[in-house]
Design a protein around this motif. Sequence first.
Motif, PDB file in Angstrom:
ATOM      1  N   THR A   1       6.105  -1.821  12.117  1.00 51.56           N
ATOM      2  CA  THR A   1       5.004  -2.625  12.656  1.00 51.56           C
ATOM      3  C   THR A   1       3.694  -1.839  12.715  1.00 51.56           C
ATOM      4  OG1 THR A   1       5.642  -2.009  14.915  1.00 51.56           O
ATOM      5  CG2 THR A   1       6.567  -4.053  14.024  1.00 51.56           C
ATOM      6  N   VAL A   2       3.678  -0.633  12.155  1.00 53.67           N
ATOM      7  CA  VAL A   2       2.451   0.169  12.160  1.00 53.67           C
ATOM      8  C   VAL A   2       1.367  -0.540  11.350  1.00 53.67           C
ATOM      9  CG1 VAL A   2       1.414   2.353  11.452  1.00 53.67           C
ATOM     10  CG2 VAL A   2       3.704   2.321  12.450  1.00 53.67           C
ATOM     11  N   SER A   3       0.164  -0.621  11.913  1.00 53.99           N
ATOM     12  CA  SER A   3      -0.944  -1.313  11.257  1.00 53.99           C
ATOM     13  C   SER A   3      -1.885  -0.320  10.586  1.00 53.99           C
ATOM     14  CB  SER A   3      -1.733  -2.141  12.275  1.00 53.99           C
ATOM     15  OG  SER A   3      -0.910  -3.131  12.860  1.00 53.99           O
ATOM     16  N   PRO A   4      -2.504  -0.714   9.462  1.00 52.57           N
ATOM     17  CA  PRO A   4      -3.453   0.185   8.796  1.00 52.57           C
ATOM     18  C   PRO A   4      -4.715   0.367   9.623  1.00 52.57           C
ATOM     19  CG  PRO A   4      -3.438  -1.972   7.753  1.00 52.57           C
ATOM     20  CD  PRO A   4      -2.323  -1.978   8.743  1.00 52.57           C
ATOM     21  N   SER A   5      -5.273   1.554   9.561  1.00 50.85           N
ATOM     22  CA  SER A   5      -6.548   1.817  10.210  1.00 50.85           C
ATOM     23  C   SER A   5      -7.683   1.253   9.356  1.00 50.85           C
ATOM     24  CB  SER A   5      -6.735   3.327  10.397  1.00 50.85           C
ATOM     25  OG  SER A   5      -5.701   3.881  11.180  1.00 50.85           O
ATOM     26  N   LYS A   6      -8.867   1.252   9.887  1.00 50.44           N
ATOM     27  CA  LYS A   6     -10.023   0.754   9.159  1.00 50.44           C
ATOM     28  C   LYS A   6     -10.208   1.553   7.869  1.00 50.44           C
ATOM     29  CE  LYS A   6     -14.963  -0.265   9.614  1.00 50.44           C
ATOM     30  NZ  LYS A   6     -16.147  -0.201  10.514  1.00 50.44           N
ATOM     31  N   GLY A   7     -10.341   0.855   6.768  1.00 52.57           N
ATOM     32  CA  GLY A   7     -10.536   1.509   5.485  1.00 52.57           C
ATOM     33  C   GLY A   7      -9.254   1.798   4.733  1.00 52.57           C
ATOM     34  N   GLN A   8      -8.101   1.624   5.387  1.00 54.11           N
ATOM     35  CA  GLN A   8      -6.827   1.854   4.715  1.00 54.11           C
ATOM     36  C   GLN A   8      -6.338   0.568   4.044  1.00 54.11           C
ATOM     37  OE1 GLN A   8      -4.209   3.366   7.779  1.00 54.11           O
ATOM     38  NE2 GLN A   8      -4.688   5.500   7.281  1.00 54.11           N
ATOM     39  N   THR A   9      -5.681   0.732   2.907  1.00 55.12           N
ATOM     40  CA  THR A   9      -5.076  -0.378   2.183  1.00 55.12           C
ATOM     41  C   THR A   9      -3.572  -0.359   2.429  1.00 55.12           C
ATOM     42  OG1 THR A   9      -6.776  -0.307   0.441  1.00 55.12           O
ATOM     43  CG2 THR A   9      -4.695  -1.395  -0.095  1.00 55.12           C
ATOM     44  N   LEU A  10      -3.027  -1.484   2.863  1.00 55.85           N
ATOM     45  CA  LEU A  10      -1.613  -1.562   3.217  1.00 55.85           C
ATOM     46  C   LEU A  10      -0.756  -1.819   1.988  1.00 55.85           C
ATOM     47  CD1 LEU A  10       0.653  -1.714   5.349  1.00 55.85           C
ATOM     48  CD2 LEU A  10       0.137  -4.174   5.538  1.00 55.85           C
ATOM     49  N   LEU A  11       0.298  -1.004   1.834  1.00 52.43           N
ATOM     50  CA  LEU A  11       1.337  -1.244   0.835  1.00 52.43           C
ATOM     51  C   LEU A  11       2.655  -1.361   1.583  1.00 52.43           C
ATOM     52  CD1 LEU A  11       0.429   1.422  -1.904  1.00 52.43           C
ATOM     53  CD2 LEU A  11      -0.117  -1.020  -1.923  1.00 52.43           C
ATOM     54  N   GLU A  12       3.297  -2.518   1.499  1.00 55.64           N
ATOM     55  CA  GLU A  12       4.598  -2.714   2.127  1.00 55.64           C
ATOM     56  C   GLU A  12       5.673  -2.630   1.051  1.00 55.64           C
ATOM     57  OE1 GLU A  12       4.825  -5.283   5.870  1.00 55.64           O
ATOM     58  OE2 GLU A  12       3.554  -6.447   4.536  1.00 55.64           O
ATOM     59  N   ILE A  13       6.553  -1.655   1.182  1.00 56.75           N
ATOM     60  CA  ILE A  13       7.539  -1.387   0.139  1.00 56.75           C
ATOM     61  C   ILE A  13       8.935  -1.312   0.738  1.00 56.75           C
ATOM     62  CG2 ILE A  13       8.272   0.214  -1.669  1.00 56.75           C
ATOM     63  CD1 ILE A  13       5.616  -1.163  -2.288  1.00 56.75           C
ATOM     64  N   ASP A  14       9.819  -2.197   0.282  1.00 55.24           N
ATOM     65  CA  ASP A  14      11.239  -2.081   0.583  1.00 55.24           C
ATOM     66  C   ASP A  14      11.907  -1.460  -0.637  1.00 55.24           C
ATOM     67  OD1 ASP A  14      11.139  -3.047   3.107  1.00 55.24           O
ATOM     68  OD2 ASP A  14      11.852  -5.060   2.632  1.00 55.24           O
ATOM     69  N   PRO A  15      12.386  -0.226  -0.549  1.00 54.23           N
ATOM     70  CA  PRO A  15      12.784   0.515  -1.737  1.00 54.23           C
ATOM     71  C   PRO A  15      14.111   0.120  -2.350  1.00 54.23           C
ATOM     72  CG  PRO A  15      13.154   1.831   0.206  1.00 54.23           C
ATOM     73  CD  PRO A  15      12.447   0.586   0.664  1.00 54.23           C
ATOM     74  N   LYS A  16      15.091  -0.302  -1.550  1.00 57.46           N
ATOM     75  CA  LYS A  16      16.439  -0.521  -2.069  1.00 57.46           C
ATOM     76  C   LYS A  16      16.843   0.683  -2.908  1.00 57.46           C
ATOM     77  CE  LYS A  16      16.283  -5.456  -1.448  1.00 57.46           C
ATOM     78  NZ  LYS A  16      16.442  -6.794  -1.995  1.00 57.46           N
ATOM     79  N   MET A  17      17.328   0.468  -4.145  1.00 59.47           N
ATOM     80  CA  MET A  17      17.754   1.609  -4.956  1.00 59.47           C
ATOM     81  C   MET A  17      16.681   2.037  -5.956  1.00 59.47           C
ATOM     82  SD  MET A  17      20.601   3.111  -4.369  1.00 59.47           S
ATOM     83  CE  MET A  17      21.066   3.847  -5.926  1.00 59.47           C
TER      84      MET A  17
END
Length: 280
Positions: free
Chosen positions: A101-117
């Motif tokens: 649930t961590v949110s990006p700070s100002k100026g950061q671009t969010l990448l949400e990655i579920d890696p699996k294998m």
Amino acid sequence: MDYIKLVFKIDDRYQEPLIAELMEMDFYGFEQFDDRLIAYVQKPRYNDSNREKIEQLIGIYPDAEFIETEDVEDRNWNEQWEQTIQPQVIGKFLVRPTWSTVSPSKGQTLLEIDPKMAFGTGYHATTRLMLNRFSSINFKDKFVLDAGTGTGILAIAAIKLGATYAVGFDVDSWSEINAKENALINEVNEKVDIRHGSVETVSEREQFDITLANINRNVILEIIPFLVKKTNPGGTIFLTGLLDTDEEVVTNALNVQPVEIVKITGEDEWILFHLTKSES
């Protein structure tokens, strides 16, 4: 698809070089600890030849041991890795798993990655090298090729930095599925085309402004002519998945191509080539 789980007792100083060797044998799932490395490979890709090569490799590293192998049924790999994969800041990106649930700070671009294998959580140095280097070029309105896309993290990052469209391909079927899921999670699925296979998945008419390859030395050496050909004049090429000991052989391969080496950056034992294709 079932997997083989291999457990190595090996000092953390030697784990990255061993991972590089295992990747060339189609291992792509890894868990690293202080003195232990766990590696996964699809069962059909683990044969007597690979086992013999692994036993020879282990003999190179001081006090290293090949502890065990076991069959592992296909499963939700996120449940395995949830405790070890945490949010991290890489350059201008906040990379986090979807359970965070961590949110990006100002100026950061969010990448949400579920890696699996699939390879590409941002935890490996080669992925960090790529994402850090992205700030050096302009992605706006560019067409991007991501060779060996893994989780799709690089293609997704390119779109979030303004690229018009990205094509990613990978020979591993789980990568195709995982990368498509991650593109959907990041709401860029309409701009990311993930393909199962290798260079043959790219048509003759397709050309790109930015070409990315995070694979391994042998594959990169094989497809350098293809990557250069598919990059527009004046375009950018990033190559990684390479150890610092690979620098000379890769440089020699690039010397016969119409490219200029802009910069070679490194982290730990890993390096990244930043190239520009000649205008003429």
